[in-house]
Write an enzyme that holds these catalytic residues in place. Structure first.
Site, short mmCIF file in Angstrom:
data_model
loop_
_atom_site.label_atom_id
_atom_site.label_comp_id
_atom_site.label_asym_id
_atom_site.label_seq_id
_atom_site.Cartn_x
_atom_site.Cartn_y
_atom_site.Cartn_z
N TYR A 14 43.18 29.05 47.50
CA TYR A 14 43.96 29.70 46.44
C TYR A 14 45.43 29.92 46.83
O TYR A 14 46.21 30.40 46.00
CB TYR A 14 43.35 31.06 46.10
CG TYR A 14 41.92 31.01 45.64
CD1 TYR A 14 41.61 30.71 44.31
CD2 TYR A 14 40.87 31.24 46.52
CE1 TYR A 14 40.30 30.66 43.88
CE2 TYR A 14 39.55 31.19 46.10
CZ TYR A 14 39.27 30.91 44.78
OH TYR A 14 37.96 30.86 44.35
N HIS A 19 48.37 32.05 40.30
CA HIS A 19 47.84 33.42 40.31
C HIS A 19 48.22 34.17 41.58
O HIS A 19 48.11 35.40 41.64
CB HIS A 19 46.31 33.35 40.18
CG HIS A 19 45.71 34.38 39.29
ND1 HIS A 19 46.42 35.13 38.37
CD2 HIS A 19 44.41 34.80 39.16
CE1 HIS A 19 45.60 35.95 37.72
NE2 HIS A 19 44.38 35.77 38.18
N TYR A 64 39.38 39.60 46.09
CA TYR A 64 39.54 38.73 44.93
C TYR A 64 40.16 39.54 43.80
O TYR A 64 40.04 40.76 43.72
CB TYR A 64 38.23 38.04 44.51
CG TYR A 64 37.82 36.97 45.51
CD1 TYR A 64 38.35 35.69 45.43
CD2 TYR A 64 36.93 37.28 46.54
CE1 TYR A 64 37.99 34.72 46.37
CE2 TYR A 64 36.58 36.31 47.48
CZ TYR A 64 37.12 35.04 47.39
OH TYR A 64 36.78 34.09 48.33
N ASN A 66 39.86 40.21 40.63
CA ASN A 66 39.22 41.10 39.67
C ASN A 66 38.81 42.45 40.25
O ASN A 66 38.48 43.38 39.49
CB ASN A 66 37.98 40.43 39.07
CG ASN A 66 38.35 39.21 38.24
OD1 ASN A 66 39.51 38.84 38.14
ND2 ASN A 66 37.34 38.59 37.63
N ASN A 112 43.47 40.59 35.00
CA ASN A 112 42.30 41.26 35.55
C ASN A 112 42.61 42.09 36.79
O ASN A 112 41.96 43.10 37.05
CB ASN A 112 41.21 40.24 35.87
CG ASN A 112 40.57 39.66 34.62
OD1 ASN A 112 40.50 40.33 33.59
ND2 ASN A 112 40.12 38.42 34.69
#
Length: 234
Positions: A14, A19, A64, A66, A112
Site C-alpha cells: 500500500y 490513500h 489499517y 478503517n 473511513n
C-alpha cells in the site's frame, strides 16, 4: 504538545497508494525536522521531534485505515493530548491533486479513517485535506484510492509534500489560513512569460529621386537643341 496523525494502510503493498498520502506527508515531516526514529507504540508507529518550538508526536496507525481511531485514541489518551491539539493528514477526493484545504471539525465526507477517529474522539480536530482528485464515478472510488500514484503524479506530489513540511510551523502556531495560503503559493505553477512585442520595423528608405528629362522630347532632342544654340552664338 501536538499529535500529528498521518493516515494510510501499513505494508509495502500500500506504500504508494493514493490513500497513503497521509503516511507520506508524515514521513516527510519526520525527515525534514530530524525527528527521532520511528518506534512501535499505540498500535502504530510513533516518532517525536520539535517543530516551531513545539513538541510534536507523529503517528502512523498500523491498524489499517478503517480502524485508525483505535490507534489515535490510544495515543491521545496516554499522552493527554486534547482533541483540539490533534492534526490529521489524509487524502481528499473532493480536492484537486496538488491542492489542500484545512478545517477543524465537520463530517468525515465518506473517509473511513476519519469516521473511525470520529467514533473514538469526536470531530473537533484539525484536518489537512490533501487533494488526490476524484475518479468521476462513485463506483470507482475504492479502486482509485487503493491504486498507486502514477509516475507523472510526482510532478505535483513531491512539491506539495515539501511545501507542507516547509510551512508546517505556521500550522503548529495555529495559523491555518496562512498555512494553506503559503502552500498554495509554493506549489502554484509558474506564470507563463508574456511575449515581448516585436520591435517596430524601421521605415523603408525613400526611393531615390530621379530627375525627369526636360519636357518637350527625349534627352537626345534636348542635347541637339543646346548644340544649336551654341552654333548660333558663334
Amino acid at each position: 504538545m501536538l499529535l500529528v496523525v498521518g493516515l494510510g494502510n501499513p505494508g509495502s503493498d500500500y506504500a504508494r497508494n493514493r490513500h497513503n498520502i497521509g503516511f507520506m506527508a508524515a514521513d516527510v515531516l519526520v525527515r525534514r525536522y530530524s525527528f527521532g526514529p520511528w518506534r512501535s507504540k499505540f498500535q502504530g508507529e510513533v516518532a517525536e521531534g520539535i517543530i516551531g518550538g513545539e513538541k510534536v508526536i507523529a503517528l502512523k496507525p498500523q491498524t489499517y485505515m478503517n480502524l485508525s481511531g483505535q490507534s489515535v485514541a490510544a495515543a491521545a489518551r496516554f499522552l493527554k493530548v486534547p482533541v483540539d491539539d490533534i492534526i490529521v493528514l489524509h487524502d481528499e477526493l473532493d480536492v484537486a491533486p496538488g491542492r489542500l484545504k484545512v478545517k477543524r471539525g465537520g463530517g468525515a465526507g465518506g473517509h473511513n479513517g476519519l469516521k473511525s477517529i470520529d467514533s473514538h474522539l469526536g470531530q473537533n480536530y484539525r484536518r489537512v485535506r490533501l487533494g488526490i482528485g476524484h475518479p468521476g464515478d462513485r463506483d470507482l472510488v475504492s479502486g482509485y484510492v487503493l491504486h498507486d500514484f502514477a509516475k507523472a503524479d510526482e510532478a505535483w506530489l513531491v512539491p506539495v509534500l515539501d511545501a507542507v513540511a516547509d510551512t508546517f510551523p505556521m500550522l503548529v502556531s495555529g495559523d491555518d489560513a496562512g498555512f494553506a495560503t503559503r502552500v498554495a503559493h509554493l506549489t502554484a505553477p509558474p506564470k507563463p512569460k508574456k511575449d515581448r512585442p516585436a520591435a517596430e520595423a524601421a521605415p523603408a528608405p525613400a526611393p531615390a529621386q530621379v530627375s525627369a528629362p526636360p519636357s518637350g522630347g527625349s534627352l537626345a532632342e534636348a542635347l541637339k537643341a543646346a548644340m544649336t544654340k551654341i552654333i548660333r552664338k558663334d
